[in-house]
Write an enzyme that holds these catalytic residues in place. Structure first.
Site, PDB file in Angstrom:
ATOM      1  N   GLY A  27     -30.853 -32.428  61.606  1.00 20.60           N
ATOM      2  CA  GLY A  27     -30.808 -33.842  61.578  1.00 20.60           C
ATOM      3  C   GLY A  27     -32.222 -34.417  61.653  1.00 20.60           C
ATOM      4  O   GLY A  27     -33.281 -33.839  61.051  1.00 20.60           O
ATOM      5  N   GLY A  28     -32.187 -35.690  62.012  1.00 20.75           N
ATOM      6  CA  GLY A  28     -33.443 -36.440  62.024  1.00 20.75           C
ATOM      7  C   GLY A  28     -34.684 -35.753  62.539  1.00 20.75           C
ATOM      8  O   GLY A  28     -35.660 -36.106  62.465  1.00 20.75           O
TER       9      GLY A  28
ATOM     10  N   GLY B 119     -55.300 -34.326  29.527  1.00 16.63           N
ATOM     11  CA  GLY B 119     -55.266 -34.908  30.678  1.00 16.63           C
ATOM     12  C   GLY B 119     -55.526 -34.232  32.046  1.00 16.63           C
ATOM     13  O   GLY B 119     -55.853 -34.481  32.929  1.00 16.63           O
ATOM     14  N   ALA B 120     -55.008 -32.972  31.777  1.00 20.40           N
ATOM     15  CA  ALA B 120     -55.271 -31.984  32.999  1.00 20.40           C
ATOM     16  C   ALA B 120     -56.803 -31.700  32.999  1.00 20.40           C
ATOM     17  O   ALA B 120     -57.157 -31.456  34.299  1.00 20.40           O
ATOM     18  CB  ALA B 120     -54.506 -30.575  32.532  1.00 20.40           C
TER      19      ALA B 120
HETATM   20  C1  HXC Z   1     -26.870 -31.211  73.706  1.00 15.51           C
HETATM   21  C2  HXC Z   1     -26.820 -29.201  73.119  1.00 15.51           C
HETATM   22  C3  HXC Z   1     -27.161 -29.837  71.718  1.00 15.51           C
HETATM   23  C4  HXC Z   1     -27.207 -31.069  71.447  1.00 15.51           C
HETATM   24  C5  HXC Z   1     -26.976 -27.619  71.544  1.00 15.51           C
HETATM   25  N1  HXC Z   1     -26.611 -27.869  72.802  1.00 15.51           N
HETATM   26  N2  HXC Z   1     -27.088 -28.627  70.884  1.00 15.51           N
HETATM   27  N3  HXC Z   1     -26.474 -30.024  74.047  1.00 15.51           N
HETATM   28  N4  HXC Z   1     -27.141 -31.857  72.695  1.00 15.51           N
HETATM   29  N5  HXC Z   1     -27.696 -31.620  70.313  1.00 15.51           N
HETATM   30  C6  HXC Z   1     -26.177 -27.029  73.868  1.00 15.51           C
HETATM   31  C7  HXC Z   1     -24.873 -26.234  73.654  1.00 15.51           C
HETATM   32  O1  HXC Z   1     -23.898 -27.204  74.351  1.00 15.51           O
HETATM   33  C8  HXC Z   1     -24.987 -25.113  74.572  1.00 15.51           C
HETATM   34  O2  HXC Z   1     -24.954 -25.343  76.101  1.00 15.51           O
HETATM   35  C9  HXC Z   1     -26.276 -24.698  74.556  1.00 15.51           C
HETATM   36  O3  HXC Z   1     -27.117 -25.956  73.844  1.00 15.51           O
HETATM   37  C10 HXC Z   1     -26.819 -23.537  73.343  1.00 15.51           C
HETATM   38  O4  HXC Z   1     -26.002 -23.950  72.051  1.00 15.51           O
HETATM   39  P1  HXC Z   1     -24.700 -22.958  71.166  1.00 15.51           P
HETATM   40  O5  HXC Z   1     -24.413 -23.973  70.334  1.00 15.51           O
HETATM   41  O6  HXC Z   1     -24.265 -22.314  72.178  1.00 15.51           O
HETATM   42  O7  HXC Z   1     -25.934 -22.092  70.268  1.00 15.51           O
HETATM   43  P2  HXC Z   1     -25.809 -21.688  69.040  1.00 15.51           P
HETATM   44  O8  HXC Z   1     -24.476 -20.982  68.977  1.00 15.51           O
HETATM   45  O9  HXC Z   1     -27.029 -20.805  69.050  1.00 15.51           O
HETATM   46  O10 HXC Z   1     -25.934 -22.877  67.903  1.00 15.51           O
HETATM   47  C11 HXC Z   1     -27.181 -23.689  67.962  1.00 15.51           C
HETATM   48  C12 HXC Z   1     -26.900 -24.906  67.316  1.00 15.51           C
HETATM   49  C13 HXC Z   1     -25.609 -25.629  67.787  1.00 15.51           C
HETATM   50  C14 HXC Z   1     -26.794 -24.504  65.713  1.00 15.51           C
HETATM   51  C15 HXC Z   1     -28.325 -25.810  67.165  1.00 15.51           C
HETATM   52  O11 HXC Z   1     -25.661 -25.832  69.107  1.00 15.51           O
HETATM   53  C16 HXC Z   1     -25.352 -26.921  67.137  1.00 15.51           C
HETATM   54  O12 HXC Z   1     -24.850 -27.113  66.068  1.00 15.51           O
HETATM   55  N6  HXC Z   1     -25.922 -28.268  67.930  1.00 15.51           N
HETATM   56  C17 HXC Z   1     -25.752 -29.423  67.668  1.00 15.51           C
HETATM   57  C18 HXC Z   1     -26.569 -29.865  66.435  1.00 15.51           C
HETATM   58  C19 HXC Z   1     -26.490 -31.191  66.225  1.00 15.51           C
HETATM   59  O13 HXC Z   1     -25.727 -31.843  65.582  1.00 15.51           O
HETATM   60  N7  HXC Z   1     -27.404 -31.975  66.768  1.00 15.51           N
HETATM   61  C20 HXC Z   1     -27.499 -33.394  66.558  1.00 15.51           C
HETATM   62  C21 HXC Z   1     -28.267 -33.574  65.344  1.00 15.51           C
HETATM   63  S1  HXC Z   1     -28.421 -35.081  64.786  1.00 15.51           S
HETATM   64  P3  HXC Z   1     -24.390 -24.547  77.001  1.00 15.51           P
HETATM   65  O14 HXC Z   1     -24.269 -25.390  78.312  1.00 15.51           O
HETATM   66  O15 HXC Z   1     -22.748 -24.028  76.307  1.00 15.51           O
HETATM   67  O16 HXC Z   1     -25.358 -23.281  77.064  1.00 15.51           O
HETATM   68  C22 HXC Z   1     -30.058 -35.563  65.548  1.00 15.51           C
HETATM   69  C23 HXC Z   1     -30.482 -36.883  65.331  1.00 15.51           C
HETATM   70  C24 HXC Z   1     -31.904 -37.097  65.664  1.00 15.51           C
HETATM   71  O17 HXC Z   1     -30.772 -34.739  66.024  1.00 15.51           O
HETATM   72  C25 HXC Z   1     -31.995 -38.472  64.848  1.00 15.51           C
HETATM   73  C26 HXC Z   1     -33.647 -38.832  64.923  1.00 15.51           C
HETATM   74  C27 HXC Z   1     -34.011 -39.926  64.407  1.00 15.51           C
END
Ligand code: HXC
Length: 514
Positions: free
Chosen positions: A169-170, A404-405
């Site tokens: 993501g971001g 040019g290069a």
């Molecule tokens: C809160 C999160 C989290 C998140 C993971 N966890 N991502 N908690 N916010 N963004 C937590 C899970 O709930 C889990 O908690 C633990 O972390 C481990 O995650 P798993 O999914 O079990 O691990 P894994 O299978 O290895 O997968 C990792 C992952 C997946 C691929 C990163 O967790 C995932 O897709 N997460 C979401 C990614 C996402 O969409 N993020 C937001 C992006 S948008 P428990 O308690 O069960 O251990 C963004 C915007 C930023 O970032 C903008 C900036 C301008």
């Protein structure tokens, strides 16, 4: 007092256990280092000092009030690498997936502010699920605060991102602003939108690795500068990079003991350029024959390989090397090579690292796709970067320098301080064949023996232009040198420019064609 000490020790144990000893254990068992292991490995032994280690989030959303961890999923602090201060943040995936919420971001911001005030590099080890979903807008605000600081610190202190897990993501935009991105093969992923979203929106199936793995970013997108085979190898490369660069824009790069003789003549260089001008040669071998102890840290190794860039030392002093690579696309410049070169040159210029350009360039890569991709604006970036750079600029033309290069590749006209050419240099508007076809088109088409005439004219053109005598007579090159004397002459030239002082006209900032 005894009880207090005991209490603090217990607190420390709890803090060090992060998301739980079981989670730390299972990470190690699966071959991954923990956030703390990475820091310990990176820093000189016993030098790391942790900051804000008892911070906790203050969110109560979605049951988060029952999931509080000391440190809030990121370890921050400072220590020494090669005996020089470096600041760091290392995200801890065992705590809420290393996700970034308000307090997690506050810790990162704090360490970035300290690094900027102290004039020391900052390293970010990224291993995170991105914005902490439960904390909503506070997480987004945290990213904004980080991006803002990344931008303010750009060109002031070196910023290094090490991606050791997901970075999605971001969240990718903080590393995206930093100077260098390291990834671990098959372990790191970076993407703005993940496979699930792509499937839903574009109906396209793509794996994590194909989308945002180290191959994609080191070879295709150019987002990643260095790829390590595993975590330790990646961290070793970070240390190696730091050994070449200064701690801030106010310092010179660290010198190393020069144990390779300054006056080393290298006979092999006399043989490196093939007699046939259309035959390639290994420019990395050429580099290694010239620089101290043959050591060259290549940046962007897998990306735009028609241009080779990286750090080395000459007489113990760091230099940034930019070299056309005749092995790939005959060393022509294209969109990606221009971007790669321009970014590297700007880093070197920002951090007081002299530039050494090794030129063998037949021109820009022709093609409709290059025009459509914007070779005009991207090629202009390279030109701009060379022109605006005020660090010492040395150029060596080994063979072709056409059109040019020729101008772009650190010519005298763009402010190169000293330009050398080997006797094999060919400096002209274009190569013999193309030139003759243009200027003698009519004569050749009406000749009774067009091929004989063409050959004679090509020969004449070669004699006139395919050597460095004319540009030497015009003062566009300072000397025609024997390949064997390249190293001593480059070192002397570099020494002579040690106190070079040049400033661009005062301006808020230039308008590089982005
Ligand atoms: C809160 C999160 C989290 C998140 C993971 N966890 N991502 N908690 N916010 N963004 C937590 C899970 O709930 C889990 O908690 C633990 O972390 C481990 O995650 P798993 O999914 O079990 O691990 P894994 O299978 O290895 O997968 C990792 C992952 C997946 C691929 C990163 O967790 C995932 O897709 N997460 C979401 C990614 C996402 O969409 N993020 C937001 C992006 S948008 P428990 O308690 O069960 O251990 C963004 C915007 C930023 O970032 C903008 C900036 C301008």
């Amino acid at each position: 007092m005894k009880n207090m000490i005991k209490g603090l020790k217990k607190l420390r144990e709890e803090k060090d256990a992060a998301g739980g000893l079981d989670k730390l254990d299972s990470r190690r068992k699966s071959g991954k280092m923990t956030a703390r292991d990475r820091i310990e490995y990176l820093f000189d032994p016993g030098t790391f000092v942790e900051l804000q280690s008892y911070i906790q989030h203050r969110s109560t959303n979605f049951g988060l009030d029952s999931k509080k961890y000391f440190g809030d999923g990121v370890i921050t602090g400072f220590g020494k690498i090669h005996d020089r201060t470096v600041y760091i943040f290392s995200q801890d995936f065992t705590v809420l997936g290393g996700s970034l919420g308000e307090m997690h971001a506050m810790k990162i911001v704090n360490v970035m502010d300290l690094a900027l005030k102290a004039g020391a590099p900052v390293i970010g080890i990224n291993d995170s699920g991105g914005a902490r979903i439960q904390e909503g807008i506070s997480s987004l605000a945290g990213y904004g605060d980080i991006f803002y600081r990344n931008t303010r610190a750009s060109g002031v202190i070196p910023q290094i991102s090490v991606i050791m897990g997901p970075c999605a993501g971001g969240a990718v935009y903080s590393p995206g602003i930093t100077d260098f991105i390291f990834m671990v093969q098959h372990k790191s992923h970076m993407f703005v939108t993940g496979p699930e979203v792509i499937k839903a929106v574009n109906k396209e199936e793509v794996t994590f690795d194909d989308l945002g793995g180290s191959d994609t970013h080191s070879e295709k997108s150019g987002v990643c500068h260095f790829v390590g085979s595993d975590e330790k190898n990646t961290l070793d490369m970070v240390k190696e990079l730091l050994s070449y660069i200064p701690s801030s824009n106010l310092e010179s790069p660290p010198a190393a003991p020069a144990n390779d003789p300054f006056d080393r003549m290298e006979d092999k260089l006399n043989e490196i350029v093939p007699v046939n001008p259309n035959k390639p040669y290994n420019v990395k071998e050429l580099i290694s024959l010239i620089v101290d102890n043959g050591k060259f840290l290549e940046v962007h190794k897998g990306f735009a390989q028609n241009l080779v860039v990286g750090f080395a030392r000459l007489g113990g002093k760091t230099v940034g090397i930019i070299a056309n690579n005749p092995d790939i696309y005959a060393g022509t410049l294209d969109v990606n090579a221009s971007l790669k070169g321009a970014r590297f040159i700007r880093f070197c210029d920002a951090f007081n690292i002299p530039l050494v350009s090794l030129v063998d360039v037949p021109g820009f890569l022709p093609g409709r796709d290059q025009e459509e991709l914007g070779i005009i604006k991207h090629g202009a970036k390279l030109l701009y970067a060379y022109s605006e750079a005020t660090v010492p600029k040395l150029t060596l033309i080994t063979r072709k320098a056409y059109g040019g290069a020729y101008i772009v590749m650190s010519s005298k006209h763009l402010g190169a301080d000293i330009v050398y050419a080997w006797p094999t240099a060919e400096i002209a508007v274009m190569g013999p064949q193309g030139a003759i076809n243009v200027i003698f088109k009519k004569d050749i088409s009406t000749s009774e023996q067009p091929e004989t005439l063409r050959e004679r004219l090509i020969q004449e053109y070669k004699e006139k232009f395919a050597n460095p005598k004319l540009p030497a007579a015009f003062g566009y090159i300072d000397d025609i040198i024997l390949p064997t004397e390249t190293r001593p002459l480059l070192i002397k030239a570099l020494e002579s420019l040690e106190h070079k002082s040049l400033e661009n006209p005062r301006k808020k900032h230039g308008n590089i064609p982005l």
